[in-house]
Enzyme design. Structure first.
Site, PDB file in Angstrom:
ATOM      1  N   ARG A  47       0.837  -1.216   0.000  1.00 35.12           N
ATOM      2  CA  ARG A  47       0.000   0.000   0.000  1.00 35.12           C
ATOM      3  C   ARG A  47       0.864   1.256   0.000  1.00 35.12           C
ATOM      4  NH1 ARG A  47      -1.837   2.159   4.420  1.00 35.12           N
ATOM      5  NH2 ARG A  47      -2.267   0.190   5.497  1.00 35.12           N
ATOM      6  N   TYR A  99     -15.570  16.769 -16.715  1.00 33.45           N
ATOM      7  CA  TYR A  99     -15.849  15.346 -16.607  1.00 33.45           C
ATOM      8  C   TYR A  99     -16.872  15.120 -15.485  1.00 33.45           C
ATOM      9  CZ  TYR A  99     -15.473  10.463 -15.556  1.00 33.45           C
ATOM     10  OH  TYR A  99     -15.798   9.161 -15.299  1.00 33.45           O
ATOM     11  N   ASP A 170      -6.633  18.671 -15.501  1.00 26.96           N
ATOM     12  CA  ASP A 170      -6.956  17.319 -15.966  1.00 26.96           C
ATOM     13  C   ASP A 170      -6.480  17.238 -17.421  1.00 26.96           C
ATOM     14  OD1 ASP A 170      -8.141  15.003 -16.938  1.00 26.96           O
ATOM     15  OD2 ASP A 170     -10.007  15.263 -15.808  1.00 26.96           O
ATOM     16  N   LYS A 195      -7.394   5.927 -19.856  1.00 30.98           N
ATOM     17  CA  LYS A 195      -7.688   6.370 -21.214  1.00 30.98           C
ATOM     18  C   LYS A 195      -6.457   6.199 -22.112  1.00 30.98           C
ATOM     19  CE  LYS A 195     -11.505   7.232 -19.103  1.00 30.98           C
ATOM     20  NZ  LYS A 195     -11.873   8.529 -18.561  1.00 30.98           N
TER      21      LYS A 195
END
Ligand SMILES: *Cc1c(COP(=O)(O)O)cnc(C)c1O
Length: 373
Positions: A47, A99, A170, A195
């Site tokens: 983690r 978005y 972004d 993406k």
């Protein structure tokens, strides 16, 4: 080094034991301590960090020309980490065209924690008017989703700097091949690596990249570990693999999108095309200054409203009717219905993620789908 070389080599380590050229997937969640109680391999617990994640983070920050990167399990987790890192009671200015997943996150998850004003980022006086003493962050997305609106990054950063406000961009649609927000003065870049960077529609992921390793970045690094929205070693491996070919894929996406945009622009059943590479696109002059290519995303309005738009969406054969973007395969979707109630997206808008198939095949498919009676 240039971007194609960075994409292939940055962060990749030849395995010291087997000499494997491609870094193995380290599934181990825990790492052996030395006799002195130290961590000779440099890792403690997955983690906190993992060999595959650190390789991914290294290639990501070098692609964007930043100082460091944090990888997350999704783009939304990456964006959410920035909002988490802000002091409670902060005011955020975010784009009116944004978005929807991140907009919904601000509205629902951070409701009562932060305040937000949605502004048209193409109207800089409107952004200045939205400023408050408590404004801590301006969030931008350019080109935006789904209207491909263009924000003048340098001019916006100037407003933010004068007022001591951070700017996060972004950069999912543009990618570091076509736009480098940190070089234009932004403090942070966010990606949905799901993406174009991953590029094959088979792995979810997100990232933040910083211009400076400052105190805010330390907080982000700490939230990444403590909140634990981290990508798995396999996710990191797949994303790193996708990144190797990303500059070449991206150029093919953009070349195909430019051809399709021109084709649609001339089509009698198309009311309007939104593509940054079209001369008539609002902000095309800014595109020419701040971008090195227009990307692979476009939207268009079908004449005759939602009924005709849905007909086109149902008629396509090579394009798959699905949400998301940035994979090698072309996707097309009726955007308003995925965004749900309250959407401001026009009902006759179809959003296209142009893939890297042959452009003539894609145009032929659109041509048959657009034969509406
Ligand atoms: C997909 C997307 C996101 C969210 O990323 P996930 O990986 O789906 O969480 C954020 N911004 C943009 C522009 C996107 O396209």
């Amino acid at each position: 080094m240039k971007i194609e070389t960075i994409a292939i080599h940055a962060g990749n380590k030849i395995d010291s034991a087997s000499k494997a050229v491609i870094q193995p997937i380290s599934l181990s969640t825990t790492f052996e301590r030395g006799a002195d109680g130290g961590f000779p391999g440099g890792y403690i617990y997955t983690r906190a960090d993992n060999p595959n994640r650190s390789s991914l983070e290294q290639v990501l920050y070098q692609l964007e020309g930043g100082a460091d990167a944090c990888a997350f399990s999704s783009g939304n987790a990456a964006g959410g980490c920035v909002f988490q890192a802000l002091e409670p009671g902060s005011h955020i200015i975010a784009p009116a065209d944004m978005y929807h997943g991140l907009r919904n996150q601000i509205n629902e998850v951070f409701k009562g924690i932060h305040e937000v004003t949605y502004a048209d980022m193409t109207d800089l006086p409107a952004v200045e008017k939205a400023l408050r003493p408590s404004t801590k962050l301006i969030w931008i997305e350019t080109p935006s989703n789904p209207l491909l609106k263009i924000t003048d990054i340098k001019a916006l950063v100037e407003i933010a700097r004068k007022n001591n406000i951070m700017v996060a961009c972004d950069n999912t649609f543009a990618t570091p091949l076509f736009q480098r927000p940190l070089e234009l003065g932004c403090d942070l870049v966010m990606h949905s690596t799901t993406k174009y960077l991953g590029g094959h529609s088979d792995v979810l992921g997100g990232a933040l990249i910083t211009r400076e390793k400052n105190d805010f970045w330390k907080r982000i690094r700490s939230i990444q570990e403590l909140s634990g929205a981290v990508p798995s070693p396999l996710d990191c491996y797949l994303t790193v693999r996708g990144i190797k070919t990303f500059p070449y894929r991206m150029r093919a996406h953009a070349a195909n999108a430019q051809k399709i945009a021109h084709y649609l622009h001339e089509h009698p059943n198309v009311e309007r095309v939104y593509y940054p590479g079209l001369e008539g696109h609002p902000g095309h002059d800014i595109v020419m200054q701040q971008m090195h290519g227009s990307g692979g995303m476009l939207s268009f309005l079908v004449k005759g409203g939602i009924t005709q738009a849905l007909k086109v969406a149902n008629n396509v054969k090579i394009f798959t009717q699905a949400t998301s973007l940035g994979g090698v395969e072309s996707l097309l979707e009726h955007r308003a219905s995925i965004e749900g109630p309250g959407t401001k997206t026009p009902q006759n808008l179809l959003r296209v993620s142009v893939g890297i198939e042959n452009a003539d095949d894609l145009i032929a498919d659109l041509d048959q789908a657009l034969k509406l009676t």
